[in-house]
Structures are given as structure tokens and as C-alpha cells.
Scaffold this motif. Structure first.
Motif, PDB file in Angstrom:
ATOM      1  N   UNK A  47       0.843  -1.205   0.000  1.00 19.38           N
ATOM      2  CA  UNK A  47       0.000   0.000   0.000  1.00 19.38           C
ATOM      3  C   UNK A  47       0.874   1.249   0.000  1.00 19.38           C
ATOM      4  N   UNK A  48       1.770   1.315  -1.006  1.00 22.14           N
ATOM      5  CA  UNK A  48       2.731   2.402  -1.111  1.00 22.14           C
ATOM      6  C   UNK A  48       2.085   3.774  -1.177  1.00 22.14           C
ATOM      7  N   UNK A  49       2.897   4.833  -1.127  1.00 15.49           N
ATOM      8  CA  UNK A  49       2.358   6.192  -1.033  1.00 15.49           C
ATOM      9  C   UNK A  49       1.492   6.612  -2.215  1.00 15.49           C
ATOM     10  N   UNK A  50       1.707   6.017  -3.395  1.00 14.45           N
ATOM     11  CA  UNK A  50       0.850   6.357  -4.531  1.00 14.45           C
ATOM     12  C   UNK A  50      -0.286   5.352  -4.708  1.00 14.45           C
ATOM     13  N   UNK A  51      -0.408   4.417  -3.782  1.00 16.20           N
ATOM     14  CA  UNK A  51      -1.502   3.450  -3.785  1.00 16.20           C
ATOM     15  C   UNK A  51      -2.575   3.897  -2.802  1.00 16.20           C
ATOM     16  N   UNK A  52      -2.144   4.175  -1.571  1.00 15.09           N
ATOM     17  CA  UNK A  52      -3.011   4.849  -0.625  1.00 15.09           C
ATOM     18  C   UNK A  52      -3.972   3.977   0.161  1.00 15.09           C
ATOM     19  N   UNK A  53      -4.026   2.676  -0.119  1.00 13.54           N
ATOM     20  CA  UNK A  53      -4.960   1.806   0.596  1.00 13.54           C
ATOM     21  C   UNK A  53      -4.569   0.360   0.335  1.00 13.54           C
ATOM     22  N   UNK A  54      -5.151  -0.571   1.067  1.00 10.10           N
ATOM     23  CA  UNK A  54      -4.915  -1.982   0.789  1.00 10.10           C
ATOM     24  C   UNK A  54      -5.388  -2.305  -0.622  1.00 10.10           C
ATOM     25  N   UNK A  55      -4.592  -3.108  -1.324  1.00  9.51           N
ATOM     26  CA  UNK A  55      -4.855  -3.378  -2.743  1.00  9.51           C
ATOM     27  C   UNK A  55      -4.469  -4.840  -3.027  1.00  9.51           C
ATOM     28  N   UNK A  56      -5.271  -5.798  -2.584  1.00  6.89           N
ATOM     29  CA  UNK A  56      -4.916  -7.225  -2.734  1.00  6.89           C
ATOM     30  C   UNK A  56      -5.022  -7.691  -4.182  1.00  6.89           C
ATOM     31  N   UNK A  57      -3.895  -7.867  -4.825  1.00 10.33           N
ATOM     32  CA  UNK A  57      -3.885  -8.207  -6.247  1.00 10.33           C
ATOM     33  C   UNK A  57      -4.535  -9.574  -6.486  1.00 10.33           C
ATOM     34  N   UNK A  58      -5.401  -9.620  -7.494  1.00 13.65           N
ATOM     35  CA  UNK A  58      -6.127 -10.859  -7.808  1.00 13.65           C
ATOM     36  C   UNK A  58      -5.325 -11.770  -8.731  1.00 13.65           C
ATOM     37  N   UNK A  59      -4.452 -11.187  -9.556  1.00 13.03           N
ATOM     38  CA  UNK A  59      -3.676 -11.954 -10.542  1.00 13.03           C
ATOM     39  C   UNK A  59      -2.184 -11.795 -10.259  1.00 13.03           C
ATOM     40  N   UNK A  60      -1.459 -12.920 -10.222  1.00 13.26           N
ATOM     41  CA  UNK A  60      -0.037 -12.868  -9.906  1.00 13.26           C
ATOM     42  C   UNK A  60       0.801 -13.770 -10.809  1.00 13.26           C
ATOM     43  N   UNK A  61       0.252 -14.245 -11.897  1.00 10.85           N
ATOM     44  CA  UNK A  61       0.980 -15.159 -12.756  1.00 10.85           C
ATOM     45  C   UNK A  61       2.106 -14.481 -13.515  1.00 10.85           C
ATOM     46  N   UNK A  62       2.932 -15.303 -14.172  1.00  7.50           N
ATOM     47  CA  UNK A  62       3.977 -14.769 -15.022  1.00  7.50           C
ATOM     48  C   UNK A  62       3.375 -14.367 -16.371  1.00  7.50           C
ATOM     49  N   UNK A  63       4.224 -13.908 -17.286  1.00 10.47           N
ATOM     50  CA  UNK A  63       3.724 -13.383 -18.557  1.00 10.47           C
ATOM     51  C   UNK A  63       2.910 -14.420 -19.322  1.00 10.47           C
ATOM     52  N   UNK A  64       3.404 -15.650 -19.404  1.00  8.60           N
ATOM     53  CA  UNK A  64       2.689 -16.686 -20.148  1.00  8.60           C
ATOM     54  C   UNK A  64       1.323 -16.952 -19.541  1.00  8.60           C
ATOM     55  N   UNK A  65       1.259 -17.021 -18.225  1.00  8.54           N
ATOM     56  CA  UNK A  65      -0.020 -17.253 -17.557  1.00  8.54           C
ATOM     57  C   UNK A  65      -0.992 -16.112 -17.831  1.00  8.54           C
ATOM     58  N   UNK A  66      -0.490 -14.898 -17.795  1.00 11.33           N
ATOM     59  CA  UNK A  66      -1.376 -13.746 -17.970  1.00 11.33           C
ATOM     60  C   UNK A  66      -1.855 -13.615 -19.418  1.00 11.33           C
ATOM     61  N   UNK A  67      -0.998 -13.931 -20.376  1.00  7.55           N
ATOM     62  CA  UNK A  67      -1.459 -13.960 -21.767  1.00  7.55           C
ATOM     63  C   UNK A  67      -2.552 -15.013 -21.929  1.00  7.55           C
ATOM     64  N   UNK A  68      -2.342 -16.187 -21.326  1.00  5.46           N
ATOM     65  CA  UNK A  68      -3.344 -17.256 -21.415  1.00  5.46           C
ATOM     66  C   UNK A  68      -4.654 -16.834 -20.762  1.00  5.46           C
ATOM     67  N   UNK A  69      -4.579 -16.120 -19.659  1.00  4.55           N
ATOM     68  CA  UNK A  69      -5.798 -15.653 -19.000  1.00  4.55           C
ATOM     69  C   UNK A  69      -6.558 -14.672 -19.880  1.00  4.55           C
ATOM     70  N   UNK A  70      -5.846 -13.749 -20.497  1.00  9.29           N
ATOM     71  CA  UNK A  70      -6.503 -12.785 -21.377  1.00  9.29           C
ATOM     72  C   UNK A  70      -7.128 -13.486 -22.585  1.00  9.29           C
ATOM     73  N   UNK A  71      -6.424 -14.459 -23.135  1.00 13.00           N
ATOM     74  CA  UNK A  71      -6.980 -15.206 -24.269  1.00 13.00           C
ATOM     75  C   UNK A  71      -8.233 -15.968 -23.861  1.00 13.00           C
TER      76      UNK A  71
END
Length: 305
Positions: A47-71
Motif C-alpha cells: 500500500x505504497x504512497x501512490x496506492x493509498x490503501x490496501x490493494x490485494x492483487x487478484x492476478x499474480x501469474x507470469x507473462x505466459x499465464x497472464x497472456x493465457x488468461x486474457x486469451x
């Protein structure tokens, strides 16, 4: 389309198929070199200074995983949108993003810049090489949009009509460099720039929508706007909905994937529940993107991911 209650990622292809679309065109997706992405994720996790609040990321995969998710979601075109946060890093990001676009057919060739002596030279070269979109993050970079080092950059982009996705709005955390004044300074100086204003200009929706309405080549993206998470920070005023409907051809789908604290489907769910109609959704989720960047079939075929 049918009223949306709760939409899951698995049902997204059925959602856009019900709108009789060939898929989704998302102008605001991020891919970064792994070391940079790790640092970005650390900012969200802490929750860095330019984030300002809790921000629990839903996606954490690597590039291949994220391309597959978008597809799997049916996102047929998306950018990488690197953004420079300090001098000397832009071309490293640009080279990496160009390599990604060369291997992933759906990716818009993306680049960034920072106010530095070399900026005019490398931006001109990227334009000549056919870069599809530039991204600048004024909030993170903490620079003046009218910095003298950017005069030739903005001029070249204005002449080339290359779109720039720009985060100059004051959400989630305002800085002295962001807000309606900075945007007005930029478009007054360079009125023919092709801009896509991130996050619908939140929290200053009214002023950013006014700029989009006044300048022919200024657009807005929906990134995180209208979602439950974003509404807690910067609720969209209900009395602006008629203007949002009127700006139909100026609004493009953006998600901020993967840096979001909810499933991708929730962005679409949030757009549907605005009640602005199927034609509005069709333009926002596909046709406005293809009008600005070209349909996928108009781009050369690239190699596999």
C-alpha cells in the motif's frame, strides 16, 4: 443484454458473445519486465504512497499465464503499457515491450517516455518503427506535462496521431502534477494530441469528460471506474450518466489487468450495470478500440506466444 448480477471470468466469453462481439479490446493492460513487475507488485502489496490503501492483487501469474488468461477471457487486443518512473529507464522498457509485441499477436506495440534530453530522439524512432500506443504515468513519474524536454515529444506525437494513454488524473492519490489543470495545460498547448485519459479522469470525472467532449482526439478509458473497489474511493456521480452516454464513441474499455484487486469480469459487470444500453457497451468494449487502433485482422500475423 440481460441484467448482470455477478459475472465470473469463466462466463466473460458468453457475456461478449451475447453482445454479438468478436471479443474484447482492452486498451489498458500492463506487461512489464519481470524485475520491474516485482517492484510494482511490492508497491501494491505494501500500500505504497501512490496506492493509498490496501490493494490485494487478484492476478499474480507470469507473462505466459497472464497472456493465457486474457486469451481465455476473449481479449483479442491489448497493450503492454510500460511506464517510465525515472530518467534512463524508458528505452529498456520500450525494447522489452517491443519484444513482447513481436511474439504475442494480440499485443499493441507499446512504448513510454520520460522528460529527459534523449526523449525526443527515441520517441521519434519509436514512432517511425510503428509503435501503436505510448503510455505515460504523470502521477508515478512526478513530472510537469509541459516540461521543456517534452516539447518535441508532444509535437511529434501530435503530428503522428499516435495515441497516448495518460494517467494524469488524481486517483488513487493526488500529486501536485496531476489533475484537471495539468490536463488542460497539455491540451491547450497541443490540441491535436490523441489521448486516452486513464480511469475516466477519477476523481475529477466532470472536468476530464468536458475535455474529452471538447477535443476531437481526446478519449477516456474505463480502467477500474464504476467497480465496487473504485467507487469506495471515487464514486461516479449519477448525474453524469447522460453525458457518459453521449460520449459513447470516446470511451474505451480499460481494465488495469493484472494490477486489480478483483476478477477481470467485475469491470464488465460494472459497465453493464450502468444501464447505458447494448450499443454503448458494444462501442466501449470493441468498436471504439478498433476505430482508434485498427481491427486485429489489419495487423501482421506474429509468432506464437
Amino acid at each position: 443484454m440481460s441484467p448482470v448480477e455477478t459475472l465470473s471470468d469463466a462466463h466473460v466469453p458468453g457475456w461478449w458473445a451475447e453482445l454479438d462481439l468478436p471479443g474484447l479490446f482492452d486498451v489498458h493492460v500492463h506487461f512489464l519486465p519481470p524485475p520491474v513487475m516485482r517492484k510494482v507488485r511490492a508497491q501494491f502489496d505494501g500500500a505504497g504512497p501512490l496506492i493509498g490503501r490496501e490493494w490485494p492483487l487478484h492476478y499474480r501469474g507470469d507473462d505466459q499465464e497472464r497472456v493465457a488468461q486474457l486469451r481465455a477471457l476473449g481479449v483479442r487486443r491489448f497493450g503492454a503499457l510500460p511506464y517510465a518512473h525515472k530518467p534512463g529507464i524508458a528505452e529498456y522498457l520500450n525494447d522489452w515491450a517491443a519484444g513482447l509485441a513481436a511474439t504475442v499477436p494480440e499485443v499493441l506495440t507499446s512504448a513510454t517516455f520520460f522528460p529527459e534530453p534523449e526523449a525526443a530522439s527515441y520517441v521519434a524512432r519509436r514512432i517511425a518503427d510503428g509503435t501503436d500506443v505510448f503510455k505515460v504515468h504523470v502521477q508515478v513519474g512526478d513530472f510537469d506535462v509541459l516540461d521543456p524536454h517534452l516539447r518535441a515529444v508532444w509535437g511529434a506525437l501530435e503530428d503522428a496521431r499516435t495515441p497516448v494513454v495518460i494517467h494524469v488524473n488524481s486517483g488513487p492519490v493526488a500529486t501536485s502534477r496531476t489533475g484537471p489543470g495539468a490536463l488542460r495545460d497539455l491540451v491547450t498547448a497541443y490540441p491535436a494530441l490523441t489521448l486516452v485519459l486513464a480511469h475516466m479522469g477519477a476523481p475529477h470525472y466532470d472536468e476530464f469528460m468536458a475535455v474529452a467532449g471538447k477535443y476531437d482526439r481526446v478519449h477516456l478509458d474505463t480502467t477500474m471506474a464504476f467497480t465496487d473497489f473504485w467507487e469506495e474511493m471515487a464514486p461516479f456521480p449519477a448525474d453524469l450518466l447522460p453525458r457518459l452516454r453521449d460520449l459513447r464513441e470516446k470511451v474505451l474499455l480499460g481494465s488495469d489487468f493484472p494490477n486489480i484487486p478483483y476478477p477481470y469480469a467485475h469491470q464488465l459487470e460494472a459497465l453493464a450495470r450502468l444501464g447505458l444500453g447494448d450499443e454503448w457497451l458494444r462501442d466501449v468494449c470493441w468498436y471504439n478500440g478498433t476505430r482508434l487502433f485498427g481491427a486485429p485482422s489489419e495487423h501482421p500475423t506474429k509468432g506464437p506466444a
